[in-house]
Write a protein that holds these residues in place. Structure first.
Motif, PDB file in Angstrom:
ATOM      1  N   PHE A 362       0.823  -1.206   0.000  1.00 21.03           N
ATOM      2  CA  PHE A 362       0.000   0.000   0.000  1.00 21.03           C
ATOM      3  C   PHE A 362       0.864   1.267   0.000  1.00 21.03           C
ATOM      4  O   PHE A 362       0.457   2.301  -0.531  1.00 21.03           O
ATOM      5  N   ALA A 363       2.045   1.188   0.588  1.00 21.08           N
ATOM      6  CA  ALA A 363       2.933   2.355   0.643  1.00 21.08           C
ATOM      7  C   ALA A 363       3.633   2.619  -0.683  1.00 21.08           C
ATOM      8  O   ALA A 363       4.282   3.654  -0.838  1.00 21.08           O
ATOM      9  N   ASP A 364       3.487   1.712  -1.634  1.00 21.38           N
ATOM     10  CA  ASP A 364       4.213   1.833  -2.907  1.00 21.38           C
ATOM     11  C   ASP A 364       3.248   1.953  -4.079  1.00 21.38           C
ATOM     12  O   ASP A 364       3.400   1.292  -5.107  1.00 21.38           O
ATOM     13  N   ARG A 365       2.246   2.793  -3.947  1.00 21.49           N
ATOM     14  CA  ARG A 365       1.238   2.934  -5.010  1.00 21.49           C
ATOM     15  C   ARG A 365       1.852   3.377  -6.335  1.00 21.49           C
ATOM     16  O   ARG A 365       1.343   3.034  -7.401  1.00 21.49           O
ATOM     17  N   ALA A 366       2.949   4.125  -6.283  1.00 28.14           N
ATOM     18  CA  ALA A 366       3.565   4.601  -7.528  1.00 28.14           C
ATOM     19  C   ALA A 366       4.004   3.448  -8.415  1.00 28.14           C
ATOM     20  O   ALA A 366       4.041   3.572  -9.644  1.00 28.14           O
ATOM     21  N   GLY A 367       4.337   2.305  -7.810  1.00 25.81           N
ATOM     22  CA  GLY A 367       4.794   1.165  -8.584  1.00 25.81           C
ATOM     23  C   GLY A 367       3.684   0.256  -9.056  1.00 25.81           C
ATOM     24  O   GLY A 367       3.941  -0.715  -9.789  1.00 25.81           O
ATOM     25  N   TRP A 368       2.448   0.537  -8.674  1.00 22.49           N
ATOM     26  CA  TRP A 368       1.342  -0.357  -9.017  1.00 22.49           C
ATOM     27  C   TRP A 368       1.096  -0.485 -10.527  1.00 22.49           C
ATOM     28  O   TRP A 368       0.922  -1.605 -11.020  1.00 22.49           O
ATOM     29  N   PRO A 369       1.027   0.589 -11.291  1.00 24.37           N
ATOM     30  CA  PRO A 369       0.728   0.420 -12.733  1.00 24.37           C
ATOM     31  C   PRO A 369       1.720  -0.487 -13.449  1.00 24.37           C
ATOM     32  O   PRO A 369       1.319  -1.345 -14.250  1.00 24.37           O
ATOM     33  N   HIS A 370       3.014  -0.339 -13.145  1.00 25.99           N
ATOM     34  CA  HIS A 370       4.011  -1.179 -13.811  1.00 25.99           C
ATOM     35  C   HIS A 370       3.833  -2.641 -13.416  1.00 25.99           C
ATOM     36  O   HIS A 370       3.882  -3.533 -14.281  1.00 25.99           O
ATOM     37  N   ARG A 371       3.613  -2.888 -12.125  1.00 27.96           N
ATOM     38  CA  ARG A 371       3.466  -4.280 -11.686  1.00 27.96           C
ATOM     39  C   ARG A 371       2.220  -4.910 -12.303  1.00 27.96           C
ATOM     40  O   ARG A 371       2.239  -6.083 -12.705  1.00 27.96           O
ATOM     41  N   ARG A 372       1.152  -4.153 -12.388  1.00 32.03           N
ATOM     42  CA  ARG A 372      -0.067  -4.681 -13.005  1.00 32.03           C
ATOM     43  C   ARG A 372       0.179  -5.054 -14.465  1.00 32.03           C
ATOM     44  O   ARG A 372      -0.272  -6.108 -14.936  1.00 32.03           O
ATOM     45  N   ASP A 373       0.893  -4.195 -15.190  1.00 25.88           N
ATOM     46  CA  ASP A 373       1.171  -4.466 -16.600  1.00 25.88           C
ATOM     47  C   ASP A 373       2.048  -5.709 -16.759  1.00 25.88           C
ATOM     48  O   ASP A 373       1.816  -6.544 -17.649  1.00 25.88           O
ATOM     49  N   VAL A 374       3.060  -5.845 -15.907  1.00 25.61           N
ATOM     50  CA  VAL A 374       3.963  -6.996 -15.991  1.00 25.61           C
ATOM     51  C   VAL A 374       3.211  -8.291 -15.697  1.00 25.61           C
ATOM     52  O   VAL A 374       3.396  -9.307 -16.393  1.00 25.61           O
ATOM     53  N   ALA A 375       2.358  -8.270 -14.675  1.00 27.83           N
ATOM     54  CA  ALA A 375       1.605  -9.480 -14.319  1.00 27.83           C
ATOM     55  C   ALA A 375       0.631  -9.865 -15.420  1.00 27.83           C
ATOM     56  O   ALA A 375       0.498 -11.048 -15.776  1.00 27.83           O
ATOM     57  N   ARG A 376      -0.055  -8.891 -15.986  1.00 28.33           N
ATOM     58  CA  ARG A 376      -0.985  -9.171 -17.075  1.00 28.33           C
ATOM     59  C   ARG A 376      -0.242  -9.742 -18.288  1.00 28.33           C
ATOM     60  O   ARG A 376      -0.704 -10.703 -18.924  1.00 28.33           O
ATOM     61  N   SER A 377       0.925  -9.190 -18.589  1.00 30.41           N
ATOM     62  CA  SER A 377       1.719  -9.689 -19.720  1.00 30.41           C
ATOM     63  C   SER A 377       2.162 -11.129 -19.485  1.00 30.41           C
ATOM     64  O   SER A 377       2.199 -11.943 -20.423  1.00 30.41           O
ATOM     65  N   PHE A 378       2.509 -11.469 -18.244  1.00 33.08           N
ATOM     66  CA  PHE A 378       2.887 -12.843 -17.915  1.00 33.08           C
ATOM     67  C   PHE A 378       1.739 -13.800 -18.208  1.00 33.08           C
ATOM     68  O   PHE A 378       1.931 -14.870 -18.803  1.00 33.08           O
ATOM     69  N   VAL A 379       0.529 -13.423 -17.806  1.00 29.91           N
ATOM     70  CA  VAL A 379      -0.627 -14.284 -18.050  1.00 29.91           C
ATOM     71  C   VAL A 379      -0.866 -14.421 -19.553  1.00 29.91           C
ATOM     72  O   VAL A 379      -1.113 -15.524 -20.056  1.00 29.91           O
ATOM     73  N   GLU A 380      -0.813 -13.313 -20.267  1.00 33.66           N
ATOM     74  CA  GLU A 380      -1.044 -13.367 -21.716  1.00 33.66           C
ATOM     75  C   GLU A 380      -0.021 -14.253 -22.420  1.00 33.66           C
ATOM     76  O   GLU A 380      -0.359 -14.994 -23.348  1.00 33.66           O
ATOM     77  N   ARG A 381       1.229 -14.179 -21.971  1.00 35.15           N
ATOM     78  CA  ARG A 381       2.315 -14.899 -22.650  1.00 35.15           C
ATOM     79  C   ARG A 381       2.399 -16.365 -22.237  1.00 35.15           C
ATOM     80  O   ARG A 381       2.542 -17.253 -23.089  1.00 35.15           O
ATOM     81  N   ASP A 382       2.299 -16.627 -20.931  1.00 40.61           N
ATOM     82  CA  ASP A 382       2.603 -17.968 -20.419  1.00 40.61           C
ATOM     83  C   ASP A 382       1.410 -18.731 -19.867  1.00 40.61           C
ATOM     84  O   ASP A 382       1.501 -19.947 -19.685  1.00 40.61           O
ATOM     85  N   ARG A 383       0.308 -18.063 -19.559  1.00 38.21           N
ATOM     86  CA  ARG A 383      -0.812 -18.755 -18.916  1.00 38.21           C
ATOM     87  C   ARG A 383      -2.134 -18.480 -19.616  1.00 38.21           C
ATOM     88  O   ARG A 383      -3.172 -18.353 -18.977  1.00 38.21           O
ATOM     89  N   ASN A 384      -2.089 -18.431 -20.924  1.00 42.66           N
ATOM     90  CA  ASN A 384      -3.263 -18.214 -21.749  1.00 42.66           C
ATOM     91  C   ASN A 384      -3.788 -19.585 -22.183  1.00 42.66           C
ATOM     92  O   ASN A 384      -3.055 -20.381 -22.764  1.00 42.66           O
ATOM     93  N   TRP A 385      -5.049 -19.879 -21.910  1.00 39.17           N
ATOM     94  CA  TRP A 385      -5.572 -21.204 -22.212  1.00 39.17           C
ATOM     95  C   TRP A 385      -5.451 -21.565 -23.684  1.00 39.17           C
ATOM     96  O   TRP A 385      -5.221 -22.719 -24.031  1.00 39.17           O
ATOM     97  N   SER A 386      -5.629 -20.602 -24.568  1.00 38.09           N
ATOM     98  CA  SER A 386      -5.596 -20.930 -25.995  1.00 38.09           C
ATOM     99  C   SER A 386      -4.260 -21.526 -26.409  1.00 38.09           C
ATOM    100  O   SER A 386      -4.190 -22.373 -27.308  1.00 38.09           O
TER     101      SER A 386
END
Length: 403
Positions: A362-386
């Motif tokens: 919670f103290a590091d809100r400035a880093g949230w957008p980058h972490r969200r983008d990285v996590a979403r990219s991981f799912v798209e690349r490595d954990r996509n059912w298709s």
């Protein structure tokens, strides 16, 4: 290719098990294959089930008369075996894909041999460890040892084995199952179901008693089943320390399960009782509204064989929703989450450490957008059912050639 999936239960029941099944069947249809499912006698525990759900075809097995264990399980195996014989004669599949628990494999092995059909046994969790995690057995008991032996027998007898993570694969290799017989088909996310996350549902927030102002809201959430191994008691125990560091923090628990009464009693006795909200079970088509209110999804699973070996699905769904993820540092989570990159890991069974990890996030809100983008990219690349489901194709073709 025509593939028959043998299942414990399916849609319209909602569970992590049925969502994985749905994703596999939908993706295989998208690859041009014909698929259907056959559910075992326990589907009837959830009420009447139609032969079609969400555009997928299912054959059903009639319930067996209630008797005590282990006679009940053997009757279920026999009933599923008879029904599988009938379905094979009617639908004529080219491939049997049998999903855990091991009861399904035991029912299908003889039938597959009789019809000369290749059989893939997919293990999502070892039945003996799931029983310990659910509080219905203890590790090392006579029942545990027998179940473990049956699981090993089924894996050895199947033509091929699929598992959802490296932890299960490694355990089977230690049991003497040939490594080249085992493929990993990891949990994934149907990205068609997860677009851009919706804005916070302020009406729902007000209904639940959560702060509605973005600046005033710091919501930790859990959305799932309340089993002991999920560690929700540690999450509740962490709330007073989290509030000391982050006075705006609030805990939202969505779902239900065996631990619900105990967790509510613990929360009521907590100094943080007024900051803990139980939303109950919600329809699946409403879950996204609750995700919209949560800043950090917490998964404080306890350290035990089940959580060390098995990867959960929920953290991946949270990442796909661009939500921050905090999870206990157990083997199943480490396969999904890179600490400080796609999420935050904290020591298991340690409420103070959990509170400190959440406060730091919670103290590091400035880093949230980058972490969200990285996590979403991981799912798209490595954990996509298709893309995950395409791993079955060479296995099916290899078994068909062997036949």
């Amino acid at each position: 290719m025509r593939i028959l999936h043998v299942l414990d239960h399916s849609l319209p029941v909602h569970s992590g098990y049925t969502f994985r099944t749905r994703a596999i069947l939908k993706a295989q249809i998208g690859m041009g294959w014909e698929v259907a499912g056959l559910t075992g006698p326990r589907q009837s525990l959830f009420g009447d089930s139609p032969a079609e759900a969400d555009g997928l075809r299912f054959f059903r097995t009639a319930a067996v008369a209630p008797v005590r264990s282990p006679l009940r399980e053997w009757r279920e195996i026999a009933a599923l075996g008879r029904r599988l014989d009938e379905v094979i004669a009617e639908w004529r599949p080219d491939q049997l894909h049998v999903h855990s628990p091991v009861l399904n494999a035991l029912a299908a092995l003889r039938v597959a041999r009789r019809h000369k059909l290749p059989l893939v046994y997919e293990i999502r969790a070892f039945w003996e460890d799931a029983a310990v995690g659910n509080g219905t057995d203890r590790e090392g008991s006579a029942r545990y040892r027998v179940t473990r032996a049956l699981e090993t027998h089924a894996a050895r007898s199947a033509d091929a084995v699929a598992v959802i993570c490296e932890g299960l694969r490694g355990d089977l290799v230690k049991r003497g199952i040939a490594a080249d017989k085992i493929m990993v088909s990891p949990n994934g996310v149907d990205l068609h179901m997860f677009g851009d996350p919706p804005p916070p549902d302020t009406a729902l927030a007000a209904e639940l008693g959560l702060p509605t102002g973005a600046d005033a809201r710091e919501v930790v959430g859990f959305i799932g089943s309340y089993y002991d191994y999920e560690g929700l008691d540690d999450l509740i125990a962490a709330m007073p320390a989290l509030l000391a560091a982050r006075p705006a923090a609030h805990l939202l628990l969505v779902g239900g399960g065996p631990m619900e009464a105990a967790l509510k009693a613990q929360a009521a006795a907590s100094p943080a009782a007024d900051r803990i909200t139980f939303a109950g079970r919600v329809p699946h088509d409403q879950v996204e509204r609750y995700y919209s209110l949560v800043d950090i999804l917490a998964y404080p699973r306890k350290a035990m064989r089940l959580t060390e070996l098995v990867t959960p699905l929920k953290p991946l769904e949270a990442m796909a929703q661009r939500r921050l993820v905090a999870a206990s540092d157990v083997g199943g989570h480490r396969e999904l989450i890179e600490d400080g990159v796609t999420g935050t890991l904290f020591p298991p069974d340690d409420p103070p450490a959990l509170a400190a990890a959440l406060a730091a996030m919670f103290a590091d809100r400035a880093g949230w957008p980058h972490r969200r983008d990285v996590a979403r990219s991981f799912v798209e690349r490595d954990r996509n059912w298709s893309s995950n489901v395409s791993r079955y194709a060479p296995l099916y073709l290899k078994l068909a050639g062997r036949g």
